[in-house]
Design a protein around this motif. Structure first.
Motif, mmCIF file in Angstrom:
data_model
loop_
_atom_site.group_PDB
_atom_site.id
_atom_site.type_symbol
_atom_site.label_atom_id
_atom_site.label_comp_id
_atom_site.label_asym_id
_atom_site.label_seq_id
_atom_site.Cartn_x
_atom_site.Cartn_y
_atom_site.Cartn_z
ATOM 1 N N THR A 1 17.174 -37.157 41.154
ATOM 2 C CA THR A 1 16.100 -37.167 42.153
ATOM 3 C C THR A 1 14.713 -37.220 41.517
ATOM 4 N N GLN A 2 14.504 -36.498 40.412
ATOM 5 C CA GLN A 2 13.196 -36.537 39.754
ATOM 6 C C GLN A 2 12.910 -37.917 39.166
ATOM 7 N N VAL A 3 13.938 -38.570 38.639
ATOM 8 C CA VAL A 3 13.767 -39.916 38.092
ATOM 9 C C VAL A 3 13.436 -40.900 39.215
ATOM 10 N N GLN A 4 14.092 -40.744 40.371
ATOM 11 C CA GLN A 4 13.797 -41.627 41.504
ATOM 12 C C GLN A 4 12.324 -41.534 41.910
ATOM 13 N N LYS A 5 11.828 -40.333 42.030
ATOM 14 C CA LYS A 5 10.433 -40.160 42.459
ATOM 15 C C LYS A 5 9.467 -40.669 41.388
ATOM 16 N N PHE A 6 9.768 -40.411 40.125
ATOM 17 C CA PHE A 6 8.886 -40.846 39.047
ATOM 18 C C PHE A 6 8.779 -42.379 39.001
ATOM 19 N N LEU A 7 9.910 -43.070 39.117
ATOM 20 C CA LEU A 7 9.885 -44.532 39.058
ATOM 21 C C LEU A 7 9.270 -45.126 40.327
ATOM 22 N N ARG A 8 9.479 -44.488 41.470
ATOM 23 C CA ARG A 8 8.867 -44.972 42.714
ATOM 24 C C ARG A 8 7.349 -44.847 42.657
ATOM 25 N N ASP A 9 6.840 -43.728 42.163
ATOM 26 C CA ASP A 9 5.384 -43.563 42.023
ATOM 27 C C ASP A 9 4.824 -44.496 40.956
ATOM 28 N N ARG A 10 5.622 -44.822 39.980
ATOM 29 C CA ARG A 10 5.175 -45.692 38.888
ATOM 30 C C ARG A 10 5.224 -47.170 39.268
ATOM 31 N N GLY A 11 5.973 -47.487 40.327
ATOM 32 C CA GLY A 11 6.100 -48.874 40.754
ATOM 33 C C GLY A 11 7.133 -49.660 39.973
ATOM 34 N N THR A 12 8.104 -49.021 39.378
ATOM 35 C CA THR A 12 9.145 -49.686 38.606
ATOM 36 C C THR A 12 10.394 -49.830 39.464
ATOM 37 N N THR A 13 10.977 -51.019 39.493
ATOM 38 C CA THR A 13 12.185 -51.278 40.266
ATOM 39 C C THR A 13 13.372 -50.551 39.636
ATOM 40 N N GLN A 14 14.114 -49.844 40.472
ATOM 41 C CA GLN A 14 15.232 -49.040 39.985
ATOM 42 C C GLN A 14 16.502 -49.406 40.735
ATOM 43 N N TYR A 15 17.605 -49.517 40.003
ATOM 44 C CA TYR A 15 18.929 -49.701 40.578
ATOM 45 C C TYR A 15 19.843 -48.602 40.063
ATOM 46 N N TYR A 16 20.894 -48.347 40.865
ATOM 47 C CA TYR A 16 21.814 -47.276 40.516
ATOM 48 C C TYR A 16 23.072 -47.856 39.878
ATOM 49 N N ASP A 17 23.603 -47.101 38.943
ATOM 50 C CA ASP A 17 24.883 -47.457 38.347
ATOM 51 C C ASP A 17 25.995 -47.166 39.356
ATOM 52 N N VAL A 18 26.929 -48.126 39.538
ATOM 53 C CA VAL A 18 27.975 -47.985 40.554
ATOM 54 C C VAL A 18 28.912 -46.825 40.230
ATOM 55 N N TRP A 19 29.208 -46.641 38.959
ATOM 56 C CA TRP A 19 30.177 -45.609 38.581
ATOM 57 C C TRP A 19 29.716 -44.225 39.001
ATOM 58 N N HIS A 20 28.422 -43.947 38.873
ATOM 59 C CA HIS A 20 27.924 -42.628 39.249
ATOM 60 C C HIS A 20 28.065 -42.388 40.752
ATOM 61 N N LEU A 21 27.830 -43.419 41.573
ATOM 62 C CA LEU A 21 27.978 -43.251 43.011
ATOM 63 C C LEU A 21 29.452 -43.119 43.402
ATOM 64 N N VAL A 22 30.305 -43.921 42.795
ATOM 65 C CA VAL A 22 31.740 -43.832 43.068
ATOM 66 C C VAL A 22 32.278 -42.465 42.672
ATOM 67 N N LYS A 23 31.798 -41.935 41.550
ATOM 68 C CA LYS A 23 32.266 -40.631 41.086
ATOM 69 C C LYS A 23 31.935 -39.534 42.090
ATOM 70 N N GLY A 24 30.705 -39.541 42.600
ATOM 71 C CA GLY A 24 30.319 -38.510 43.559
ATOM 72 C C GLY A 24 31.065 -38.634 44.877
ATOM 73 N N ASN B 1 37.353 -49.605 44.801
ATOM 74 C CA ASN B 1 37.235 -51.020 44.438
ATOM 75 C C ASN B 1 36.303 -51.760 45.394
ATOM 76 N N HIS B 2 36.294 -51.362 46.669
ATOM 77 C CA HIS B 2 35.430 -52.030 47.642
ATOM 78 C C HIS B 2 33.956 -51.821 47.322
ATOM 79 N N MET B 3 33.603 -50.636 46.829
ATOM 80 C CA MET B 3 32.203 -50.395 46.473
ATOM 81 C C MET B 3 31.783 -51.251 45.287
#
Length: 497
Positions: free
Chosen positions: A316-339, A365-367
């Motif tokens: 969450t802290q990384v998301q806010k930092f990159l959003r305020d910085r204006g840097t495009t961010q994508y998430y790794d699929v494995w981390h979302l699938v794991k959760g 696999n669908h994700m």
């Protein structure tokens, strides 16, 4: 055993088996002795004090000999006298400048004649036959070489041992020492933790740290900075690049002391930067990942490296930092699938939702498929939400971005695998899959690159920098940057083997 004595009419002569001519005034042991007819009739004692050559092996451990009083008869010219004799004892005693029965510390033998002369003045004595005894042989005063070998073997275990090369040991077994034929070796190791039992000399930890601090670590860090500059100059010519970032803590749980944030160029899988952050610098281990990413991006900007987007986890802290910085961010699929898998697995243990367990592999696999086959965020969400209809055996959808399933329609052999409308299992599954946060994260899944290569790099470091071992700051940093050079070959080997 009964000792031998001379007859009354016997005349002393020199043994003819010796190389010394008969009648010569020189003898191999001691001075010549003149015996009168009256002395021949007197009983003779067949012992005398002589010096012997000591083995060098017996001089390795220095002991003081403790003596006891005894009497021994020795010859002087024309008379027989009794003198005290010392019997050797292995009991160590304290050195002293005076006192009967104590010897000075032994020293290595340099010259046989000088040593015999010096030791003849000491009180060390051994019982040997006199020249007047019929069993006397010249040269018998010198100890046999086989005896010396046995004395040396007793101290071989206490000798210090030193590490040698394996190739040098193999040379000893190339040819048989008896038949001189070439040997075929079959090598086998039986453990290595035997230093103390073998009295094997190895360097101590303090010595290792001194050499590492003065020589190894400065050289590694200097080499890393030189190679890093070359890599940054190379990627700068590519224009905008895609990078991946992830942090590795030095201990499990939430009490880490060090956190290392790594930035990797995802197209070439080259490490661009590693930042090692200590928890007390940022006020706790929860803030180390954001600080590591901040330092790395600042370094890349100073080197004029342009970033198109960055792939990370959902911190969450990384998301806010990159959003305020204006840097495009994508998430790794494995981390979302794991959760999500943890929540689905807990749901499948409910008696009314056991059918969810059959669909767990398909949902994962669908994700991955939704992220890889889509170009925009809304398209990823449309394909993901179609899963709710698909599990009910419905393959047409209301979203125009994905109106129907792309697979061929087939008649199912197991009608019981589909979710029934209105059931508790379908309700809970739909609530979990269509959660607002899940939909928001699905829209930001990375399509082209993932951080699997970066995770593989961390798995390599885990083998040489385990989390249950404490390392100093510079020592841990050197281990990270050392494996950053060889990761291209090492992590691929771990992945595919």
């Amino acid at each position: 055993m009964k000792s031998l004595t001379l007859k009354k009419d016997a005349i002393p002569t020199i043994n003819t088996s010796s190389d010394t001519p008969v009648g010569s005034s020189h003898s191999t042991v001691g001075p010549s002795v003149t015996v009168t007819a009256e002395q021949q009739a007197q009983p003779l004692i067949t012992t005398r004090t002589v010096a012997t050559q000591l083995s060098l092996g017996t001089l390795r451990e220095h002991y003081r000999s403790k003596g006891t009083q005894a009497t021994v008869s020795t010859f002087s010219r024309g008379t027989v006298t009794e003198q005290p004799r010392l019997q050797l004892s292995s009991t160590p005693v304290k050195p002293s400048t005076s006192g009967y029965g104590e010897r000075p510390q032994k020293r290595p033998r340099l010259d046989i004649e000088e040593e015999e002369q010096e030791e003849s003045d000491e009180n060390t004595s051994f019982s040997v036959p006199l020249p007047h005894d019929s069993s006397y042989e010249p040269g018998a005063s010198i100890t046999d070489m086989s005896d010396l070998t046995e004395m040396e073997d007793a101290t071989e275990y206490q000798d210090a041992k030193y590490i040698v090369f394996e190739s040098c040991l193999k040379e000893l077994f190339e040819n048989c020492p008896i038949c001189k034929k070439h040997c075929q070796l079959q090598q086998r190791r039986c453990g290595t933790f035997i230093c103390k039992a073998m009295n094997l000399k190895v360097h101590q930890y303090v010595t290792f740290r001194r050499h590492a601090r003065n020589f190894l670590e400065p050289a590694i860090y200097h080499k890393w900075k030189m190679d890093q500059s070359k890599v940054l100059e190379e990627v700068k010519t590519k224009g905008k690049i895609a990078v991946g970032g992830d942090m590795r803590a030095d201990s499990p749980g939430h009490s880490a002391k060090f956190g290392s944030y790594t930035i990797m160029e995802l197209e070439s899988n080259k490490i661009l930067d590693i930042q090692l952050v200590q928890s007390n610098e940022v006020g706790g281990s929860a803030y180390m990942e954001k600080e590591g990413l901040k330092r790395s991006l600042t370094l890349l900007e100073s080197k004029s490296v342009q970033i198109d987007y960055i792939v990370t986890d959902r911190h969450t802290q990384v998301q806010k930092f990159l959003r305020d910085r204006g840097t495009t961010q994508y998430y790794d699929v494995w981390h979302l699938v794991k959760g999500l898998s943890k929540k689905l697995d807990a749901l499948s243990k409910n008696k009314e939702c056991e059918i969810v367990k059959k669909w767990l592999p398909g949902i994962k696999n669908h994700m991955y498929w939704a992220a890889a086959s889509s170009k925009t965020g809304p398209e990823k969400v449309a394909k993901w939400t179609s899963l709710v209809n698909h599990v009910q055996d419905v393959h047409t959808h209301e979203d125009p971005l994905f109106p129907k399933c792309e697979h061929a329609v087939k008649v199912s052999r197991d009608p019981h695998k589909w979710f029934k409308p209105g059931t508790m299992a379908l309700y809970k599954l739909e609530k979990m899959l269509l959660n607002k946060r899940i939909l928001r994260d699905v829209a930001k899944l990375s399509s082209a690159y993932q951080t699997s290569s970066l995770e593989s790099f961390h798995s390599v470091i885990l083998r040489f920098t385990p989390k249950n071992v404490v390392f100093p700051y510079i020592g841990m940093m050197c281990r990270y940057i050392h494996f950053a050079w060889i990761k291209e070959s090492v992590y691929k080997y771990i992945l595919y083997n």
